[in-house]
Design an enzyme around this catalytic site. Structure first.
Site, short mmCIF file in Angstrom:
data_model
loop_
_atom_site.label_atom_id
_atom_site.label_comp_id
_atom_site.label_asym_id
_atom_site.label_seq_id
_atom_site.Cartn_x
_atom_site.Cartn_y
_atom_site.Cartn_z
N LEU A 11 -1.53 8.86 -17.89
CA LEU A 11 -2.10 9.77 -18.90
C LEU A 11 -3.63 9.72 -19.01
N LYS B 46 12.95 -2.58 -14.44
CA LYS B 46 12.13 -3.72 -14.87
C LYS B 46 12.97 -4.71 -15.69
N ASP C 2 5.78 -5.66 2.56
CA ASP C 2 6.75 -5.17 1.57
C ASP C 2 7.50 -6.36 0.97
N ARG D 12 1.82 5.18 -28.00
CA ARG D 12 1.70 4.08 -27.05
C ARG D 12 0.69 3.07 -27.61
N TYR E 11 -9.49 -2.31 7.91
CA TYR E 11 -8.85 -3.60 8.12
C TYR E 11 -8.40 -3.75 9.56
N TYR F 74 12.94 3.63 -14.63
CA TYR F 74 11.90 2.62 -14.43
C TYR F 74 12.14 1.41 -15.33
N THR G 273 12.31 -1.85 -4.86
CA THR G 273 11.15 -2.73 -5.05
C THR G 273 11.29 -3.59 -6.31
N LEU H 152 0.84 -1.21 0.00
CA LEU H 152 0.00 0.00 0.00
C LEU H 152 0.88 1.26 0.00
N THR I 209 7.13 -5.34 -18.86
CA THR I 209 6.62 -4.21 -19.66
C THR I 209 7.31 -4.10 -21.02
N ASP I 210 6.60 -3.51 -21.97
CA ASP I 210 7.21 -3.23 -23.29
C ASP I 210 8.37 -2.23 -23.17
N GLU I 211 8.41 -1.49 -22.06
CA GLU I 211 9.45 -0.46 -21.93
C GLU I 211 10.86 -1.04 -21.88
P1 NAD Z 1 0.38 0.38 -9.86
O1 NAD Z 1 1.41 1.42 -9.64
O2 NAD Z 1 -1.03 0.79 -10.09
O3 NAD Z 1 0.35 -0.62 -8.59
C1 NAD Z 1 1.53 -1.13 -8.03
C2 NAD Z 1 1.14 -1.87 -6.75
O4 NAD Z 1 2.33 -2.43 -6.17
C3 NAD Z 1 0.53 -0.94 -5.68
O5 NAD Z 1 -0.62 -1.54 -5.12
C4 NAD Z 1 1.63 -0.80 -4.65
O6 NAD Z 1 1.16 -0.57 -3.32
C5 NAD Z 1 2.33 -2.15 -4.77
N1 NAD Z 1 3.71 -2.11 -4.30
C6 NAD Z 1 4.66 -1.20 -4.64
N2 NAD Z 1 5.81 -1.47 -3.98
C7 NAD Z 1 5.57 -2.59 -3.23
C8 NAD Z 1 6.38 -3.35 -2.35
N3 NAD Z 1 7.66 -3.01 -2.10
N4 NAD Z 1 5.84 -4.43 -1.77
C9 NAD Z 1 4.55 -4.78 -2.00
N5 NAD Z 1 3.73 -4.08 -2.82
C10 NAD Z 1 4.25 -2.98 -3.42
O7 NAD Z 1 0.91 -0.55 -11.01
P2 NAD Z 1 0.16 -1.17 -12.29
O8 NAD Z 1 0.03 -0.13 -13.31
O9 NAD Z 1 -1.02 -1.93 -11.82
O10 NAD Z 1 1.30 -2.19 -12.79
C11 NAD Z 1 1.38 -3.50 -12.24
C12 NAD Z 1 2.56 -4.22 -12.87
O11 NAD Z 1 2.39 -4.27 -14.29
C13 NAD Z 1 3.91 -3.55 -12.64
O12 NAD Z 1 4.88 -4.56 -12.45
C14 NAD Z 1 4.17 -2.80 -13.92
O13 NAD Z 1 5.54 -2.65 -14.14
C15 NAD Z 1 3.52 -3.72 -14.93
N6 NAD Z 1 3.02 -3.08 -16.16
C16 NAD Z 1 2.13 -2.03 -16.08
C17 NAD Z 1 1.60 -1.50 -17.25
C18 NAD Z 1 0.61 -0.36 -17.22
O14 NAD Z 1 0.29 0.17 -18.29
N7 NAD Z 1 0.08 0.04 -16.07
C19 NAD Z 1 1.99 -2.03 -18.49
C20 NAD Z 1 2.91 -3.09 -18.52
C21 NAD Z 1 3.39 -3.61 -17.35
O1 DAU Z 2 4.31 0.83 -21.65
C1 DAU Z 2 3.97 0.23 -20.44
C2 DAU Z 2 4.16 1.25 -19.35
O2 DAU Z 2 3.10 2.17 -19.47
C3 DAU Z 2 4.18 0.65 -17.95
O3 DAU Z 2 5.27 -0.23 -17.85
C4 DAU Z 2 4.30 1.78 -16.91
O4 DAU Z 2 4.25 1.24 -15.60
C5 DAU Z 2 3.14 2.72 -17.12
O5 DAU Z 2 3.27 3.82 -16.21
C6 DAU Z 2 3.10 3.23 -18.55
O6 DAU Z 2 4.22 4.12 -18.81
P1 DAU Z 2 4.07 5.43 -19.72
O7 DAU Z 2 5.17 6.36 -19.38
O8 DAU Z 2 3.88 5.06 -21.14
O9 DAU Z 2 2.64 5.93 -19.16
P2 DAU Z 2 2.12 7.41 -18.76
O10 DAU Z 2 0.65 7.30 -18.55
O11 DAU Z 2 2.95 8.04 -17.70
O12 DAU Z 2 2.37 8.24 -20.10
C7 DAU Z 2 1.80 7.84 -21.33
C8 DAU Z 2 2.29 8.80 -22.39
O13 DAU Z 2 1.70 10.08 -22.14
C9 DAU Z 2 3.78 9.03 -22.39
O14 DAU Z 2 4.22 9.21 -23.72
C10 DAU Z 2 3.97 10.31 -21.60
C11 DAU Z 2 2.70 11.08 -21.94
N1 DAU Z 2 2.19 11.98 -20.87
C12 DAU Z 2 2.02 11.46 -19.63
C13 DAU Z 2 1.55 12.24 -18.60
C14 DAU Z 2 1.38 11.68 -17.21
C15 DAU Z 2 1.87 13.30 -21.17
O15 DAU Z 2 2.00 13.76 -22.32
N2 DAU Z 2 1.39 14.06 -20.16
C16 DAU Z 2 1.23 13.61 -18.88
O16 DAU Z 2 0.81 14.39 -17.99
#
Ligand code: NAD
Ligand code: DAU
Length: 341
Positions: free
Chosen positions: A189, A153, A59, A213, A332, A149, A99, A35, A124-126
């Site tokens: 975004l 990963k 954690d 994206r 909780y 980041y 983490t 959390l 992630t694709d990143e």
């Molecule tokens: P998020 O940031 O919404 O959630 C991350 C969760 O991990 C949170 O609930 C946080 O409390 C928990 N957490 C963080 N550090 C922790 C620790 N040390 N111990 C236990 N829990 C911890 O993330 P998300 O967007 O749901 O992404 C989930 C996973 O998917 C990540 O591994 C991310 O890299 C991957 N991913 C996300 C996206 C995306 O677009 N959101 C795309 C590809 C991959």
């Molecule tokens: O590609 C997968 C990834 O997507 C995950 O692994 C990451 O955890 C997740 O955060 C996400 O990363 P991005 O950097 O692509 O997502 P974000 O929503 O931060 O940004 C999406 C795009 O929008 C990026 O090109 C940056 C741009 N952006 C983002 C924000 C927050 C803006 O132009 N303005 C903004 O304020």
């Protein structure tokens, strides 16, 4: 099956838990989450703590807690927990190393005592870095992470593969593109656009807004993960994507139009340092081998996402004001739901 889900209070994790409880009521789920600011207990407020769903706050970096946790003999770990916001990693990379790298290694260390455990690592694709125009990365493409980041990963993935090779852990890695949908924290975004536009606040668009994206609706990623648990071979790696990258500016305009808001809200701001121009994945391997395909079009997904944020304005208000952070303390029983110190 007994599953350990790390990071299940976040965006994708909470959607995945809800997806599993609906599709696989035979599964027992333990959600282990620290959390952090990104973990939102309100994402799971409708779920009852019972024999099929448990929550433990902790954690993944705390190795004593992790060792104790694994005594529950899980069949699979689905490892979502991570620091996930690229902009935050540019401000301070330390929590990302703690983490995403060390936390993952602690889980792997605990997992290696259980040879039959499946370890589904959410990546992630990143990790591939930026794709050229027209290019789509396959699983064979070299990795080239370009933000702190992404580097954390990529490093986590190396540990997963190293532990699989050295200790025989049954690991599967899924590299997914940008997810969108309900319960996404409004620093990302799409929820940021919806949130700001609904309050007539400016929408910050980085640089020229033409970065691309490859958006995937979150329930489609959930089905890919479930297929991976059920059928992926140990050692396999899959890209997961809809395969239709779109420029950020187009997403902003689509949302503004749907909300009936003026494009004058768009505010071009300084670009993200080292901003990856384009993400695009070829996901033919998971489609061919596991029979996965996305079921939700971008148009349908964005409509559903906007509607969800509109009809869950309290969730959004609490996410914006920080009130969501008090939900756990109020709801909780800390003694029974907290492991560790
Ligand atoms: P998020 O940031 O919404 O959630 C991350 C969760 O991990 C949170 O609930 C946080 O409390 C928990 N957490 C963080 N550090 C922790 C620790 N040390 N111990 C236990 N829990 C911890 O993330 P998300 O967007 O749901 O992404 C989930 C996973 O998917 C990540 O591994 C991310 O890299 C991957 N991913 C996300 C996206 C995306 O677009 N959101 C795309 C590809 C991959
Ligand atoms: O590609 C997968 C990834 O997507 C995950 O692994 C990451 O955890 C997740 O955060 C996400 O990363 P991005 O950097 O692509 O997502 P974000 O929503 O931060 O940004 C999406 C795009 O929008 C990026 O090109 C940056 C741009 N952006 C983002 C924000 C927050 C803006 O132009 N303005 C903004 O304020």
């Amino acid at each position: 099956m007994k599953l350990l889900i790390t990071g299940g209070a976040g965006f994708i994790g909470s959607n995945f838990i809800r997806h599993l409880l609906a599709s696989r009521p035979d599964f027992e789920i333990l959600n282990f989450d620290k959390l952090t600011y990104a973990g939102n207990s309100e994402n799971l407020a409708d779920l009852t703590i019972d024999s099929s769903y448990q929550f433990v706050r902790g954690d993944i970096g705390d190795h004593r807690t992790i060792e104790r946790l694994f005594e529950s003999n899980f069949d699979a770990v689905i490892h979502f927990a991570a620091e996930t916001h690229v902009d935050r990693s540019i401000e301070d990379a330390s929590p990302f190393l703690e983490t995403n790298i060390l936390g993952t290694q602690r889980l792997l260390e605990a997992a290696r005592r259980f040879p039959n455990l499946r370890f589904i690592h959410i990546s992630t694709d990143e990790v591939y870095g930026s794709a050229a125009p027209g290019e789509s990365f396959t699983e064979e493409s070299p990795i080239d992470p370009r933000s702190p980041y992404a580097a954390s990963k990529a490093s986590a993935e190396h540990f997963v593969r190293a532990y699989a090779n050295t200790y025989g852990i049954s690991a599967v890695i899924l590299r997914c593109t940008n997810n969108f949908g309900p319960f996404q924290f409004p620093e990302k975004l799409i929820p940021l656009i919806i949130s700001n536009a609904s309050e007539n606040k400016p929408i910050p668009v980085y640089g020229d807004g033409l970065q691309e994206r490859d958006w995937l609706f979150v329930t489609d990623f959930c089905t890919a993960i479930r297929l991976a648990i059920d059928t992926a071979k140990p050692g396999s790696l899959y890209n997961v994507s809809a395969g239709s990258p779109q420029p950020n500016l187009k997403i902003v305009r689509t949302i503004l139009q749907t909300l009936g808001k003026s494009e004058s809200l768009i505010q071009f701001v300084q670009d993200r340092p080292g901003h990856d121009r384009r993400y695009a994945l070829d996901s033919s391997k998971i489609r061919r081998e596991l029979g996965w395909a996305p079921a939700v079009s971008f148009e349908d997904g964005i409509r559903r996402t906007i509607e969800w944020y509109q009809s869950n304005s309290q969730w959004l208000d609490h996410a914006r004001s920080g009130e969501y952070r008090t939900y756990y303390e109020r709801h909780y029983d800390r003694r029974s739901q907290t492991l560790g110190n």
